[in-house]
Design a protein around this motif. Structure first.
Motif, PDB file in Angstrom:
ATOM      1  N   GLU A 222       0.819  -1.234   0.000  1.00  0.00           N
ATOM      2  CA  GLU A 222       0.000   0.000   0.000  1.00  0.00           C
ATOM      3  C   GLU A 222       0.835   1.258   0.000  1.00  0.00           C
ATOM      4  OE1 GLU A 222      -3.448   0.431   2.655  1.00  0.00           O
ATOM      5  OE2 GLU A 222      -3.178  -1.736   2.985  1.00  0.00           O
ATOM      6  N   CYS A 223       0.231   2.309  -0.539  1.00  0.00           N
ATOM      7  CA  CYS A 223       0.881   3.626  -0.535  1.00  0.00           C
ATOM      8  C   CYS A 223      -0.197   4.662  -0.230  1.00  0.00           C
ATOM      9  CB  CYS A 223       1.492   3.881  -1.908  1.00  0.00           C
ATOM     10  SG  CYS A 223       2.016   5.590  -2.145  1.00  0.00           S
ATOM     11  N   THR A 224      -0.049   5.363   0.873  1.00  0.00           N
ATOM     12  CA  THR A 224      -1.026   6.399   1.232  1.00  0.00           C
ATOM     13  C   THR A 224      -0.299   7.731   1.334  1.00  0.00           C
ATOM     14  OG1 THR A 224      -2.101   4.742   2.583  1.00  0.00           O
ATOM     15  CG2 THR A 224      -2.829   7.015   2.902  1.00  0.00           C
ATOM     16  N   ILE A 225      -0.823   8.718   0.637  1.00  0.00           N
ATOM     17  CA  ILE A 225      -0.186  10.049   0.682  1.00  0.00           C
ATOM     18  C   ILE A 225      -1.196  11.051   1.243  1.00  0.00           C
ATOM     19  CG2 ILE A 225       0.934  11.858  -0.681  1.00  0.00           C
ATOM     20  CD1 ILE A 225       1.621   9.677  -2.761  1.00  0.00           C
ATOM     21  N   THR A 226      -0.746  11.833   2.215  1.00  0.00           N
ATOM     22  CA  THR A 226      -1.601  12.881   2.792  1.00  0.00           C
ATOM     23  C   THR A 226      -0.810  14.181   2.823  1.00  0.00           C
ATOM     24  OG1 THR A 226      -0.802  12.498   5.019  1.00  0.00           O
ATOM     25  CG2 THR A 226      -2.756  11.247   4.362  1.00  0.00           C
ATOM     26  N   ASP A 227      -1.513  15.272   3.138  1.00  0.00           N
ATOM     27  CA  ASP A 227      -0.772  16.503   3.396  1.00  0.00           C
ATOM     28  C   ASP A 227      -0.473  16.591   4.895  1.00  0.00           C
ATOM     29  OD1 ASP A 227      -3.054  17.381   4.663  1.00  0.00           O
ATOM     30  OD2 ASP A 227      -3.622  18.818   3.104  1.00  0.00           O
ATOM     31  N   LEU A 228       0.087  17.705   5.329  1.00  0.00           N
ATOM     32  CA  LEU A 228       0.500  17.804   6.735  1.00  0.00           C
ATOM     33  C   LEU A 228      -0.688  17.799   7.694  1.00  0.00           C
ATOM     34  CD1 LEU A 228       3.470  20.340   6.614  1.00  0.00           C
ATOM     35  CD2 LEU A 228       3.557  17.930   7.215  1.00  0.00           C
ATOM     36  N   LYS A 229      -1.879  18.049   7.151  1.00  0.00           N
ATOM     37  CA  LYS A 229      -3.067  18.041   8.024  1.00  0.00           C
ATOM     38  C   LYS A 229      -3.820  16.709   7.924  1.00  0.00           C
ATOM     39  CE  LYS A 229      -3.783  22.911   8.498  1.00  0.00           C
ATOM     40  NZ  LYS A 229      -3.255  23.707   7.382  1.00  0.00           N
ATOM     41  N   GLY A 230      -3.317  15.792   7.125  1.00  0.00           N
ATOM     42  CA  GLY A 230      -3.934  14.466   7.044  1.00  0.00           C
ATOM     43  C   GLY A 230      -4.893  14.304   5.880  1.00  0.00           C
ATOM     44  N   LYS A 231      -5.021  15.344   5.023  1.00  0.00           N
ATOM     45  CA  LYS A 231      -5.926  15.240   3.878  1.00  0.00           C
ATOM     46  C   LYS A 231      -5.256  14.385   2.788  1.00  0.00           C
ATOM     47  CE  LYS A 231      -8.571  18.219   0.860  1.00  0.00           C
ATOM     48  NZ  LYS A 231      -7.966  18.871  -0.261  1.00  0.00           N
ATOM     49  N   GLN A 232      -6.025  13.408   2.267  1.00  0.00           N
ATOM     50  CA  GLN A 232      -5.472  12.508   1.235  1.00  0.00           C
ATOM     51  C   GLN A 232      -5.026  13.275  -0.008  1.00  0.00           C
ATOM     52  OE1 GLN A 232      -5.819   8.865   0.572  1.00  0.00           O
ATOM     53  NE2 GLN A 232      -6.072   8.421   2.745  1.00  0.00           N
ATOM     54  N   GLN A 233      -3.914  12.881  -0.576  1.00  0.00           N
ATOM     55  CA  GLN A 233      -3.411  13.508  -1.799  1.00  0.00           C
ATOM     56  C   GLN A 233      -3.240  12.436  -2.872  1.00  0.00           C
ATOM     57  OE1 GLN A 233      -2.765  16.941  -1.961  1.00  0.00           O
ATOM     58  NE2 GLN A 233      -3.694  16.891   0.081  1.00  0.00           N
TER      59      GLN A 233
END
Ligand code: M6R
Length: 613
Positions: A222-233
């Motif tokens: 798996e690969c999960t990317i978020t921003d610094l506030k946890g919003k998915q990117q």
């Protein structure tokens, strides 16, 4: 200016980390280290020196694991020692590698010390490791590592790309980027992180390019990317286009020599999408590119090092061909002043890597100003500069590994000349017949560059004369003055001989005082309208006993200057002469360094990609 790599897989990742570090060594090479997570916790190995030293130590120690991180360092905070080498850890619960500079590290260090953290290294990186650990201890749910990392990163000021592993999550690899590059490599059942796709081409060419503020968590599946506030990117997978040829020197002794001789091919490839059989392909500027640029009155060019020299040559072309007033400036100066941006002015930044911190900062600064548009000229298709500039222009030099830039420079010149001519045509200064001439000249260029390379053995011999010299002057006039500057930069960076370039007409205004029998003076003498003036300047040198080494156009005779060496180079006339004239200067620097026995591909104190300020 360090290189980082990480991998998580269902097999031993240590060989992948080591191979990746070898490929990243161009980013820094004073020390290196790896850490792996396994059921027994975190294990690491760090060594001073090049990656081969680490490789040996890792093999001896039989280090292995399914998830790990690695780092090759170029010291900024603290000397190159084993203690300062990455990875850094905190309480044996996590290991972290970092590229970049944390500007508020002293404040954070003090704060963490009041919470009982003990620092063993002089690095700013150790601060990040302890800070993540601190937030881990404060977190109600220790499992939520993403949130913990996001909180820690929220306290950092400066630039970073990091990779982190935890002792109790042996298959999770975390990464984040702000300012410094970081790419995710995608492959079935395996996940990777690296500062440069080059490090990952051994295992995949499928990349996700992280943006500033991205935080990523990878497991083998798996690969999960978020921003610094946890919003998915969402970062789409892109195929890396350069192919896996860079790590191979072939039969050449050094990457630099290989790259010098690759220039005919690199130029041909660079021209392939810009010049047709009989016309300049302005489509390469993108959909609205030409209409944005057509009516500009001024151009601000900003870059560093060799790319700056390419900009200086281009000034002559833009002004004489397209009647556009040009200013050229180094990025580290431009970004900190308040430049006047006149009406109808465009901004052009040049960077081989597209990750140079000063150049990127200059581009971002320029985007806040009233430029008509911004253009990025770059050799790396996935680079930050390419993503952020409005108009993208690519050189197709292929990956350049040698720290001393060669093929990137000449291909930059090719694109800049092409752009000046495209603008000239769009503004009505280039008719059909003239365009055809330009096109034919560009198509003939790779062969001329190849011919210039044939002087190699003669240059190899004359290079012996410079080996023991502490200083050297380079002279040129007109658009060959920046070529002389580039020649001096090449010589100083790989042979460590102090070299300075002057416009030949400036000689008598000061530098002539330096000239005696001990001072080699290297001149670039094309067959142009300044030749007679240059000859007088050379007389001034030989009258003082200066040791002249001339690279002259085949059609020029400089006998009267009593040169110690005059090497005739075909193609050193006409508009494209600066490109041809660069080849013997690159060869000269190479052979002087070779005779001196320096580390040509990895000169001391330097790194290929300067991703810190
Ligand atoms: O990747 P960039 O073109 O932005 O790099 C700029 C300079 O750091 C680079 O050209 C440097 O001067 C080279 N080592 C010169 O050979």
């Amino acid at each position: 200016m360090c290189g980082i790599i990480g991998a998580t897989a269902n097999r031993d990742v240590v060989p992948i980390l080591i191979e990746g570090l070898h490929r990243l060594e161009y980013r820094g090479y004073d020390s290196a280290g790896v850490a792996v997570a396994s059921e027994s916790g975190l294990n690491h190995k760090k060594t001073v020196g090049q990656v081969s030293v680490l490789e040996h130590a890792v093999t001896e120690a039989k280090l292995s694991g399914h998830c790990g991180i690695g780092h090759t360092r170029w010291a900024t905070h603290g000397k190159p020692t084993e203690i300062n080498a990455h990875p850094h850890g905190s309480s044996e619960s996590l290991a972290l590698v970092h590229n970049g500079i944390i500007e508020n590290h002293s404040v954070l260090r003090e704060k963490l010390m009041t919470h009982g953290y003990v620092f063993v290294s002089e690095t700013d990186t150790e601060v990040i490791a302890h800070l993540i650990h601190f937030h881990l201890t404060q977190s109600p749910s220790a499992e939520d590592r993403l949130t913990v990392i996001q909180k820690a990163l929220g306290e950092l000021e400066g630039a970073y790309a990091i990779a982190v592993i935890f002792a109790d999550m042996a298959d999770h690899l975390f990464g984040a980027r702000m300012g410094s590059p970081l790419v995710v490599g995608v492959s079935s059942g395996e996940g990777y992180l690296a500062s440069d796709p080059l490090a990952l081409l051994q295992v995949t060419d499928q990349m996700r390019y992280l943006e500033n503020g991205d935080v990523v968590v990878l497991t083998p599946d798996e690969c999960t990317i978020t921003d610094l506030k946890g919003k998915q990117q969402v970062r789409e997978v892109e195929r890396f286009q350069h192919g896996d040829q860079a790590a191979d020197k072939g039969s050449y002794r050094h990457f630099m020599l290989k790259e010098i001789f690759e220039q005919p091919r690199a130029i041909k490839d660079t021209l392939s999408d810009k010049v047709g059989q009989s016309r300049l392909l302005d489509e390469a500027l993108g959909v609205d590119g030409l209409s944005m640029l057509k009516d500009i009155e001024q151009l601000h060019i900003v870059a560093c090092g060799t790319s700056f020299h390419a900009g200086l040559v281009a000034k002559y072309w833009f002004e004489s061909k397209a009647n556009i007033a040009v200013s050229v400036e180094v990025a580290s100066e431009y970004r900190y002043r308040d430049p006047c941006v006149p009406e109808n002015c465009a901004f052009l930044c040049i960077s081989q890597s597209g990750e140079t911190a000063d150049t990127l900062a200059a581009l971002r600064y320029a985007k806040e100003k009233e430029y008509v548009t911004t253009i990025g000229l770059c050799n790396m298709p996935g680079a930050t500069l390419v993503r952020e500039a409005d108009i993208r222009l690519l050189t197709h030099a292929g990956i350049e590994v040698g720290v001393a830039s060669t093929k990137a420079f000449t291909t930059q010149l090719v694109v800049l000349f092409w752009l000046a001519q495209v603008m000239s045509k769009a503004r009505g200064h280039l008719n059909k017949a003239q365009e055809l001439n330009v096109v034919q000249g560009l198509h003939a260029l790779p062969d001329q560059v190849a011919l210039a390379g044939e002087q190699s053995s003669m240059i190899e011999k004359l290079a012996f004369d410079l080996v023991d010299k502490p200083h050297c002057l380079f002279l040129g006039r007109g658009l060959h003055y920046p070529v002389a500057m580039e020649g001096a930069l090449k010589l100083k960076e790989i042979s460590y001989i102090h070299a300075e370039a002057y416009p030949a007409g400036e000689l008598k205004h000061g530098p002539l005082a330096l000239v005696d029998e001990q001072m080699p003076v290297i001149t670039v003498a094309p067959d142009d309208h300044l030749l007679e003036k240059l000859k007088s300047n050379l007389q001034e040198v030989s009258a003082r006993g200066g040791e002249l080494i001339n690279f002259v156009s085949k059609s020029v005779s400089l006998d009267e200057t009593d040169a110690k060496h005059s090497i005739q180079v075909e193609g050193m006339e006409g508009d494209l002469s600066p490109i041809v004239a660069s080849i013997p200067l690159q060869l000269l620097a190479y052979y002087v360094a070779l005779h001196k026995g320096t580390d040509i591909d990895r000169p001391r104190n330097l790194a290929k990609s300067v991703t810190v300020e």
